[in-house]
Design an enzyme around this catalytic site. Structure first.
Site, PDB file in Angstrom:
ATOM      1  N   ARG A 174      11.566  -5.387 -19.175  1.00 14.60           N
ATOM      2  CA  ARG A 174      11.252  -5.806 -20.689  1.00 14.60           C
ATOM      3  C   ARG A 174      12.366  -5.537 -21.417  1.00 14.60           C
ATOM      4  O   ARG A 174      13.399  -4.810 -21.309  1.00 14.60           O
ATOM      5  CB  ARG A 174      10.178  -5.012 -21.197  1.00 14.60           C
ATOM      6  CG  ARG A 174      10.145  -3.427 -21.136  1.00 14.60           C
ATOM      7  CD  ARG A 174       8.789  -2.814 -21.498  1.00 14.60           C
ATOM      8  NE  ARG A 174       8.772  -1.424 -21.580  1.00 14.60           N
ATOM      9  CZ  ARG A 174       8.801  -0.717 -20.291  1.00 14.60           C
ATOM     10  NH1 ARG A 174       8.684  -1.161 -19.188  1.00 14.60           N
ATOM     11  NH2 ARG A 174       8.798   0.563 -20.320  1.00 14.60           N
ATOM     12  N   ARG A 178      13.989  -1.676 -29.814  1.00  9.14           N
ATOM     13  CA  ARG A 178      12.923  -1.530 -30.840  1.00  9.14           C
ATOM     14  C   ARG A 178      13.681  -1.984 -32.103  1.00  9.14           C
ATOM     15  O   ARG A 178      14.573  -1.537 -32.647  1.00  9.14           O
ATOM     16  CB  ARG A 178      12.236  -0.174 -30.568  1.00  9.14           C
ATOM     17  CG  ARG A 178      11.646   0.200 -29.581  1.00  9.14           C
ATOM     18  CD  ARG A 178      11.356   1.993 -29.535  1.00  9.14           C
ATOM     19  NE  ARG A 178      10.748   2.271 -28.248  1.00  9.14           N
ATOM     20  CZ  ARG A 178      10.694   3.358 -27.978  1.00  9.14           C
ATOM     21  NH1 ARG A 178      11.241   4.323 -28.615  1.00  9.14           N
ATOM     22  NH2 ARG A 178       9.936   3.797 -26.981  1.00  9.14           N
ATOM     23  N   ARG A 250      19.092   6.517  -3.220  1.00  8.07           N
ATOM     24  CA  ARG A 250      20.229   7.059  -3.906  1.00  8.07           C
ATOM     25  C   ARG A 250      19.744   8.429  -4.055  1.00  8.07           C
ATOM     26  O   ARG A 250      18.589   8.771  -4.201  1.00  8.07           O
ATOM     27  CB  ARG A 250      20.469   6.347  -5.586  1.00  8.07           C
ATOM     28  CG  ARG A 250      20.759   4.774  -5.374  1.00  8.07           C
ATOM     29  CD  ARG A 250      22.206   4.576  -4.688  1.00  8.07           C
ATOM     30  NE  ARG A 250      22.969   5.009  -5.820  1.00  8.07           N
ATOM     31  CZ  ARG A 250      24.492   5.014  -5.678  1.00  8.07           C
ATOM     32  NH1 ARG A 250      24.918   4.725  -4.582  1.00  8.07           N
ATOM     33  NH2 ARG A 250      25.144   5.393  -6.668  1.00  8.07           N
ATOM     34  N   ARG A 280      25.092  11.407 -16.897  1.00  4.10           N
ATOM     35  CA  ARG A 280      24.693  11.924 -17.835  1.00  4.10           C
ATOM     36  C   ARG A 280      24.660  13.480 -17.755  1.00  4.10           C
ATOM     37  O   ARG A 280      24.705  13.904 -16.629  1.00  4.10           O
ATOM     38  CB  ARG A 280      23.215  11.743 -18.158  1.00  4.10           C
ATOM     39  CG  ARG A 280      22.075  12.124 -16.724  1.00  4.10           C
ATOM     40  CD  ARG A 280      20.714  11.644 -17.168  1.00  4.10           C
ATOM     41  NE  ARG A 280      19.890  12.261 -16.360  1.00  4.10           N
ATOM     42  CZ  ARG A 280      18.648  11.954 -16.268  1.00  4.10           C
ATOM     43  NH1 ARG A 280      18.028  11.262 -17.226  1.00  4.10           N
ATOM     44  NH2 ARG A 280      17.722  12.339 -15.339  1.00  4.10           N
ATOM     45  N   GLU A 301      25.145  15.152 -14.067  1.00  2.43           N
ATOM     46  CA  GLU A 301      24.541  14.219 -12.951  1.00  2.43           C
ATOM     47  C   GLU A 301      25.438  13.239 -12.042  1.00  2.43           C
ATOM     48  O   GLU A 301      25.766  12.247 -13.253  1.00  2.43           O
ATOM     49  CB  GLU A 301      23.112  13.828 -13.644  1.00  2.43           C
ATOM     50  CG  GLU A 301      22.101  13.466 -12.673  1.00  2.43           C
ATOM     51  CD  GLU A 301      20.883  13.157 -13.267  1.00  2.43           C
ATOM     52  OE1 GLU A 301      20.223  11.920 -13.138  1.00  2.43           O
ATOM     53  OE2 GLU A 301      20.290  14.169 -14.030  1.00  2.43           O
ATOM     54  N   TYR A 349       9.388   4.173  -6.227  1.00  2.76           N
ATOM     55  CA  TYR A 349       9.825   5.080  -7.224  1.00  2.76           C
ATOM     56  C   TYR A 349       8.624   5.429  -8.150  1.00  2.76           C
ATOM     57  O   TYR A 349       7.781   4.304  -8.554  1.00  2.76           O
ATOM     58  CB  TYR A 349      10.846   4.525  -8.257  1.00  2.76           C
ATOM     59  CG  TYR A 349      11.207   5.593  -9.269  1.00  2.76           C
ATOM     60  CD1 TYR A 349      11.902   6.667  -9.303  1.00  2.76           C
ATOM     61  CD2 TYR A 349      10.777   5.419 -10.476  1.00  2.76           C
ATOM     62  CE1 TYR A 349      12.268   7.708 -10.222  1.00  2.76           C
ATOM     63  CE2 TYR A 349      10.908   6.318 -11.645  1.00  2.76           C
ATOM     64  CZ  TYR A 349      11.711   7.395 -11.233  1.00  2.76           C
ATOM     65  OH  TYR A 349      11.822   8.344 -12.482  1.00  2.76           O
ATOM     66  N   ASP A 351       6.714   7.722 -11.282  1.00  2.00           N
ATOM     67  CA  ASP A 351       6.712   8.720 -12.516  1.00  2.00           C
ATOM     68  C   ASP A 351       5.735   9.746 -11.923  1.00  2.00           C
ATOM     69  O   ASP A 351       4.755   9.396 -11.400  1.00  2.00           O
ATOM     70  CB  ASP A 351       6.360   8.060 -13.932  1.00  2.00           C
ATOM     71  CG  ASP A 351       7.664   7.379 -14.397  1.00  2.00           C
ATOM     72  OD1 ASP A 351       8.677   7.843 -13.939  1.00  2.00           O
ATOM     73  OD2 ASP A 351       7.425   6.336 -15.054  1.00  2.00           O
TER      74      ASP A 351
END
Length: 384
Positions: A174, A178, A250, A280, A301, A349, A351
């Site tokens: 998407r 914002r 990965r 990051r 990372e 994947y 969450d």
């Protein structure tokens, strides 16, 4: 309903929750875990030098709109308020993510109102792309080349090891913009962190007289026949000894360092430039803002292709992997008394909140199958 003998492979959230739900109904549950600890990749522990709670396998931030899941985690852990505010260093400046009105005004050196910013971004978008097929086309269509190259292109190359032009548009699901000053990374109703850590939460879930847990224990398929049912949360291809080859993942490498003081002032700082080898830096004391620490623990990372001895993190699910996955799904669908669960078992994947929800639904489905004497599915979800 007679009590069943259950073997669960893996002591992460999937295995622990399924085990607890079945144990509470009187079933005997044996959980085996190949690692030396419970909680899977959510495992956290106190750093010996600083006493900071460290997310050993990278940060896990809890967020959900699912009330059942939220109530479940609160039953086993004290959830503290936590808002994830991610920053990104780009071209020598620090910006807020996701891209919001402040990011837009700072990046383009403007003072746009929300409506003005919408028009600006619309003008930046590539109108020649009508039906974006790739990640790159999706980004160029909706946010334009400047924001895409600053915040997405380099980061994506490092994270996935391929060009965004090779990735499907669905990865960028998407419009990541914002048009207000909201810098909360997530939109979910419930957000938080467990005060005492995820490991403690999983320990509480596993604390039942009908559950036994064995660490440092490999799964032997020959044992499966000794149980009424097996719930397997390990890698799907590993269950079959990688007979068709290995599914692509990965993996992540973490370069840990201690800092005396505050290193970056936030939990997560992204680095989008390909000139910076890591994606990051995470500063773990900021994941527990209710605690105070003089020292700090940080992780750089790095993302790379997963080797045979590495921990698989992100399933790639590209064309080649999907063809290979189909072979393993066909094998799995011939099983009886085995259910594949979780991120690795279904090669998706997930969450944390989805993992927990699916584990609860898997336990529900098994108990229902016992109640009406029906066959328990090999997959409770669509793994394709």
């Amino acid at each position: 309903m007679s009590n069943k003998s259950i073997l669960i492979v893996g002591a992460g959230f999937s295995g622990a929750i399924i085990g607890r739900q079945l144990a509470e109904q009187g079933h005997k549950v044996r959980i085996i875990e190949r690692r030396a600890h419970i909680a899977g990749n959510c495992f956290d522990e106190r750093d010996g030098a600083t006493d900071v709670m460290v997310h050993v396998y990278g940060p896990h931030i809890f967020h959900t709109d699912n009330q059942r899941v939220w109530e479940y985690v609160n039953r086993y852990g004290h959830m503290m308020p936590y808002v994830n505010r991610v920053k990104a260093t780009v071209n020598g400046q620090v910006f807020s993510l996701p891209i919001n009105l402040h990011t837009i005004n700072q990046f383009f050196k403007t003072t746009c109102s929300p409506d003005e910013a919408r028009r600006l971004i619309e003008e930046k978008g590539d109108k020649s792309i009508s039906d974006p097929q790739t990640f790159e086309e999706q980004a160029l269509k909706f946010i334009g080349r400047e924001l895409y190259e600053a915040f997405f292109k380099g980061y994506t190359i490092k994270q996935w090891g391929m060009q965004p032009s090779e990735l499907p548009a669905s990865i960028l699901k998407r419009l990541p913009v914002r048009f207000n000053y909201d810098d909360n990374y997530f939109n979910h109703k419930y957000q938080g962190m467990p005060r005492d850590g995820y490991t403690k939460m999983v320990e509480q879930i596993l604390a039942h007289e009908n559950i036994s847990v064995e660490l440092n224990t490999e799964f032997d398929r020959q044992e499966a026949g000794d149980y009424d049912h097996v719930f397997y949360s390990g890698p799907l291809d590993a269950f079959y000894g990688y007979r068709h080859g290995r599914l692509g993942y990965r993996t992540l490498d973490f370069e840990k360092f201690i800092y005396d003081g505050d290193y970056q002032g936030c939990a997560v700082m992204n680095y989008g430039s390909v000139d910076v080898p890591y994606t990051r830096i995470t500063e773990h004391k900021y994941f527990s803002p209710w605690e105070k620490h003089e020292g700090s623990v940080c992780y750089k990372e790095y993302s790379r292709a997963c080797g045979e001895d590495d921990i698989p993190y992100y399933p790639i699910r590209q064309v080649g992997e999907m063809a290979l996955l189909e072979k393993y799904l066909s094998l799995a669908e011939q099983e009886s008394a085995v259910t594949f669960v979780g991120r690795l078992g279904t090669y998706r994947y997930l969450d944390m909140d989805v993992t927990i929800d699916e584990a609860l639904k898997t336990a529900d489905a098994y108990l229902a199958s016992l109640a009406d004497d029906s066959k328990m599915p090999v997959f409770v979800v669509n793994a394709r």
